[in-house]
Every structure is written in structure tokens, then in C-alpha cells.
Design a protein around this motif. Structure first.
Motif, PDB file in Angstrom:
ATOM      1  N   GLY A 182    -121.394  66.408-103.318  1.00 42.39           N
ATOM      2  CA  GLY A 182    -122.836  66.263-103.374  1.00 42.39           C
ATOM      3  C   GLY A 182    -123.569  67.042-102.309  1.00 42.39           C
ATOM      4  N   ARG A 183    -122.995  67.145-101.121  1.00 43.54           N
ATOM      5  CA  ARG A 183    -123.693  67.836-100.039  1.00 43.54           C
ATOM      6  C   ARG A 183    -123.226  69.278 -99.833  1.00 43.54           C
ATOM      7  NH1 ARG A 183    -120.468  64.165 -96.353  1.00 43.54           N
ATOM      8  NH2 ARG A 183    -118.840  65.462 -95.432  1.00 43.54           N
ATOM      9  N   SER A 184    -122.275  69.716-100.643  1.00 44.15           N
ATOM     10  CA  SER A 184    -121.671  71.027-100.433  1.00 44.15           C
ATOM     11  C   SER A 184    -122.510  72.178-100.962  1.00 44.15           C
ATOM     12  CB  SER A 184    -120.303  71.084-101.121  1.00 44.15           C
ATOM     13  OG  SER A 184    -120.465  71.037-102.538  1.00 44.15           O
ATOM     14  N   GLY A 185    -123.362  71.906-101.955  1.00 44.03           N
ATOM     15  CA  GLY A 185    -124.072  72.978-102.642  1.00 44.03           C
ATOM     16  C   GLY A 185    -123.293  73.548-103.808  1.00 44.03           C
ATOM     17  N   TYR A 186    -122.072  73.065-104.047  1.00 47.52           N
ATOM     18  CA  TYR A 186    -121.244  73.597-105.133  1.00 47.52           C
ATOM     19  C   TYR A 186    -121.775  73.190-106.510  1.00 47.52           C
ATOM     20  CZ  TYR A 186    -117.473  75.476-102.228  1.00 47.52           C
ATOM     21  OH  TYR A 186    -116.731  76.222-101.349  1.00 47.52           O
ATOM     22  N   LEU A 187    -122.710  72.236-106.540  1.00 49.90           N
ATOM     23  CA  LEU A 187    -123.353  71.862-107.794  1.00 49.90           C
ATOM     24  C   LEU A 187    -124.592  72.704-108.081  1.00 49.90           C
ATOM     25  CD1 LEU A 187    -123.059  67.974-107.525  1.00 49.90           C
ATOM     26  CD2 LEU A 187    -122.108  69.350-109.385  1.00 49.90           C
ATOM     27  N   SER A 188    -124.936  73.603-107.182  1.00 50.34           N
ATOM     28  CA  SER A 188    -126.144  74.407-107.337  1.00 50.34           C
ATOM     29  C   SER A 188    -126.045  75.324-108.555  1.00 50.34           C
ATOM     30  CB  SER A 188    -126.388  75.255-106.081  1.00 50.34           C
ATOM     31  OG  SER A 188    -126.563  74.439-104.943  1.00 50.34           O
ATOM     32  N   GLU A 189    -127.193  75.536-109.184  1.00 57.03           N
ATOM     33  CA  GLU A 189    -127.258  76.415-110.354  1.00 57.03           C
ATOM     34  C   GLU A 189    -126.747  77.808-109.993  1.00 57.03           C
ATOM     35  OE1 GLU A 189    -127.865  77.219-114.249  1.00 57.03           O
ATOM     36  OE2 GLU A 189    -128.516  75.305-113.365  1.00 57.03           O
ATOM     37  N   GLY A 190    -125.794  78.300-110.764  1.00 54.96           N
ATOM     38  CA  GLY A 190    -125.289  79.656-110.596  1.00 54.96           C
ATOM     39  C   GLY A 190    -124.166  79.812-109.591  1.00 54.96           C
ATOM     40  N   PHE A 191    -123.890  78.785-108.761  1.00 59.60           N
ATOM     41  CA  PHE A 191    -122.864  78.974-107.737  1.00 59.60           C
ATOM     42  C   PHE A 191    -121.471  79.102-108.344  1.00 59.60           C
ATOM     43  CE2 PHE A 191    -119.724  77.528-104.611  1.00 59.60           C
ATOM     44  CZ  PHE A 191    -119.945  78.495-103.644  1.00 59.60           C
ATOM     45  N   ALA A 192    -121.184  78.347-109.408  1.00 59.89           N
ATOM     46  CA  ALA A 192    -119.865  78.428-110.028  1.00 59.89           C
ATOM     47  C   ALA A 192    -119.576  79.844-110.515  1.00 59.89           C
ATOM     48  CB  ALA A 192    -119.760  77.437-111.188  1.00 59.89           C
ATOM     49  N   GLU A 193    -120.591  80.543-110.999  1.00 58.68           N
ATOM     50  CA  GLU A 193    -120.405  81.912-111.472  1.00 58.68           C
ATOM     51  C   GLU A 193    -120.093  82.853-110.312  1.00 58.68           C
ATOM     52  OE1 GLU A 193    -122.761  79.840-112.520  1.00 58.68           O
ATOM     53  OE2 GLU A 193    -121.980  79.598-114.560  1.00 58.68           O
ATOM     54  N   VAL A 194    -120.794  82.676-109.179  1.00 61.01           N
ATOM     55  CA  VAL A 194    -120.510  83.476-107.986  1.00 61.01           C
ATOM     56  C   VAL A 194    -119.079  83.213-107.513  1.00 61.01           C
ATOM     57  CG1 VAL A 194    -121.117  83.824-105.550  1.00 61.01           C
ATOM     58  CG2 VAL A 194    -122.920  83.608-107.278  1.00 61.01           C
ATOM     59  N   TYR A 195    -118.711  81.961-107.450  1.00 64.85           N
ATOM     60  CA  TYR A 195    -117.380  81.558-107.006  1.00 64.85           C
ATOM     61  C   TYR A 195    -116.306  82.210-107.875  1.00 64.85           C
ATOM     62  CZ  TYR A 195    -113.714  78.262-105.501  1.00 64.85           C
ATOM     63  OH  TYR A 195    -112.564  77.684-104.999  1.00 64.85           O
ATOM     64  N   ASP A 196    -116.466  82.107-109.196  1.00 66.00           N
ATOM     65  CA  ASP A 196    -115.453  82.605-110.105  1.00 66.00           C
ATOM     66  C   ASP A 196    -115.370  84.133-110.095  1.00 66.00           C
ATOM     67  OD1 ASP A 196    -113.494  81.711-112.129  1.00 66.00           O
ATOM     68  OD2 ASP A 196    -114.685  82.935-113.493  1.00 66.00           O
ATOM     69  N   SER A 197    -116.472  84.776-109.796  1.00 65.57           N
ATOM     70  CA  SER A 197    -116.509  86.240-109.807  1.00 65.57           C
ATOM     71  C   SER A 197    -115.886  86.857-108.563  1.00 65.57           C
ATOM     72  CB  SER A 197    -117.956  86.726-109.935  1.00 65.57           C
ATOM     73  OG  SER A 197    -118.514  86.325-111.164  1.00 65.57           O
TER      74      SER A 197
END
Length: 272
Positions: free
Chosen positions: A10-25
Motif C-alpha cells: 500500500g505504501r510502496s507506490g507499486y499500485l500506481s497507474e502505469g508502474f507495472a508497465e515500467v517495472y516489466d519493461s
């Protein structure tokens, strides 16, 4: 449900819109050399190899096993990350379960390998180790796998990357935004596996592998480490400053030329 992991996500920012795409890329998937080591330690090869990947994120490590295993299951509680994992995965022998690592709901005694790549510090270790031991067959292996940050590319780029990591760490401490590693440091993983008393053989192995990188990929990796910079708001300008230094340095030194990047992995293993 793990209250620790739930609060941390919850406090990590990993739920932020678009972050999963940055992470995976931009995050690296494990190199073949690391998978070779784990396969040998587990003493099993295709077609019988069954792998469960805890805290799988967007599936970078999960789908890396597709050509080596009969079945691969990624376990991840973050809905944005697992959505990206399912979208990015085409291999029919790879599937995902939205669950916490301490309570996967998977069948007992079926896995040859239970892994956690760059994720064990996000978890309360003892409940997760109990679940890992439940999932494993006799002789199966649990492995908490982490690569050193920064990876080795070029000294000036590496130092700019390290400065960004230091700025983020100091800002988290000052603003009381602890990361997962603050509670369960990576260098304590081996001790946690040992004190669980669920594994007959415990040790740390090291392995390395190569991939190609360039300025864009190094900048993206810097953006993906530790969550989006927006979690600091305007209270940590030094994070933005060091990120811009990394951008300038990587662009000037690396440009768009492909360069080798060395990933050093520490594999903390327990054999059931």
C-alpha cells in the motif's frame, strides 16, 4: 493475509497507474546461468520440473522458467502487477494465482523449486517459509534470489545509479516510508531460512549472468527501483536531482549503443 505485505504494498507506490508497465519493461529477468544453478540444486529437469515463484510481480522470473519446466505458477497479491503478468505471458505452462506468499492455496508436496526473485524482503519470512516447505516435495528447494544493485555497466554510470539509490534510501528514512528491506534485510535471508528449521541443508550460492543495456534501459531501471518517485511528493527533491544525474550520465556515456550489463545474484537456498 499477510498484514506486513499488505501494508508494504500500500505504501510502496507499486499500485500506481502505469508502474507495472515500467517495472516489466526495465527490470531484468533472471539470466540462464542463474536458472542453471537452481535446476542443478533441485536435481530435477524437464519434463518433471514444477516451479512456484512467490512474489512474482509482473512474471519476469516466472515466465523465464517456461522452457525448462512442465508447470510454472506465479503467486502475487498486487492486482496491477499480476494483471501485467497475465498480459505479458503467452506460454501455456505458466499460470498465475493472486494470493499472498504465506497462503497460496496451492497443493502440498508438488513443487521441485519454490523461488522468490527480488521479493522475499517484501514478506514476513517465517510464515512464507512454512508455506514454501509445505509446497515442496522432499528434496525440493526454496531459493530467495536477489541481484546486487546497481549492476555493473561502467564506473561513472554505476556511481550515478548508486547515488540515486542512496538518496531514495535516506529520503525513506527521513520521511518514515520504510521499504520492505528495512524490516527484513536481504542479508538476513539466509539466517531466516536456517532458523525456520524446515530445511535440512542451507547455504548461499552466487551466480552471475549478462544482458545488454543502453542509456534508455539504465534510466528505466533507475525509475523502476524502489517504486515511483511520486511517493516522495515534493519532500525529497534530492531524489529527483539524482535521477536527473543518472539520466544525464547514462545518456552521455552509453547513448543508444548496446553495452554488456553484469548481474550478480545471491541465491539463499534451503533444501527440504
Amino acid at each position: 493475509m499477510s498484514a506486513f505485505s499488505h501494508e508494504l504494498i500500500g505504501r510502496s507506490g507499486y499500485l500506481s497507474e502505469g508502474f507495472a508497465e515500467v517495472y516489466d519493461s526495465y527490470r531484468p529477468s533472471p539470466p540462464p546461468e542463474v536458472l542453471d544453478v537452481l535446476t542443478v540444486v533441485a536435481g530435477a529437469e524437464r519434463p518433471s520440473l514444477v516451479v512456484v515463484d512467490l512474489g512474482c510481480g509482473t512474471g519476469l522470473a516466472t515466465r523465464a522458467w517456461a522452457e525448462r519446466a512442465e508447470e510454472v505458477v506465479g503467486v502475487e497479491p498486487n492486482p496491477r502487477m499480476i494483471e501485467r503478468a497475465r498480459t505479458a505471458t503467452e506460454q501455456p505452462n505458466v499460470r498465475y494465482v493472486e494470493a499472498y506468499a504465506a497462503d497460496t492455496g496451492l497443493a502440498a508436496g508438488q513443487a521441485d523449486l519454490v523461488t522468490s526473485f527480488q521479493a522475499f524482503h517484501w514478506m514476513e519470512p517465517q510464515p512464507v517459509l512454512a508455506e514454501a516447505a509445505r509446497l515442496l516435495r522432499e528434496g525440493g528447494v526454496f531459493a530467495a534470489c536477489d541481484y546486487d544493485v546497481p549492476p555493473f555497466v561502467e564506473p561513472e554510470v554505476d556511481e550515478a545509479f548508486a547515488a540515486l539509490i542512496r538518496a531514495r534510501r535516506e529520503a525513506r528514512q527521513r520521511l518514515a516510508l520504510p521499504a520492505g528491506g528495512s524490516s527484513w534485510p536481504k542479508d538476513g535471508h539466509l539466517g531466516q531460512i536456517r532458523v525456520s528449521r524446515r530445511f535440512r541443508y542451507v547455504r548461499e550460492l552466487v551466480a552471475h549472468g549478462w544482458r545488454e543495456t543502453d542509456a534508455e534501459r539504465m534510466i528505466g531501471l533507475g525509475e523502476s527501483i524502489g517504486g515511483p518517485r511520486e511517493i516522495f511528493g515534493e519532500q525529497a527533491p534530492e531524489v529527483g536531482d539524482t535521477f536527473e544525474r543518472l539520466r544525464e550520465t547514462a545518456t552521455r556515456v552509453l547513448g543508444d549503443r548496446a553495452r554488456p550489463l553484469l548481474l550478480n545474484y545471491r541465491l539463499r537456498i534451503g533444501i527440504k
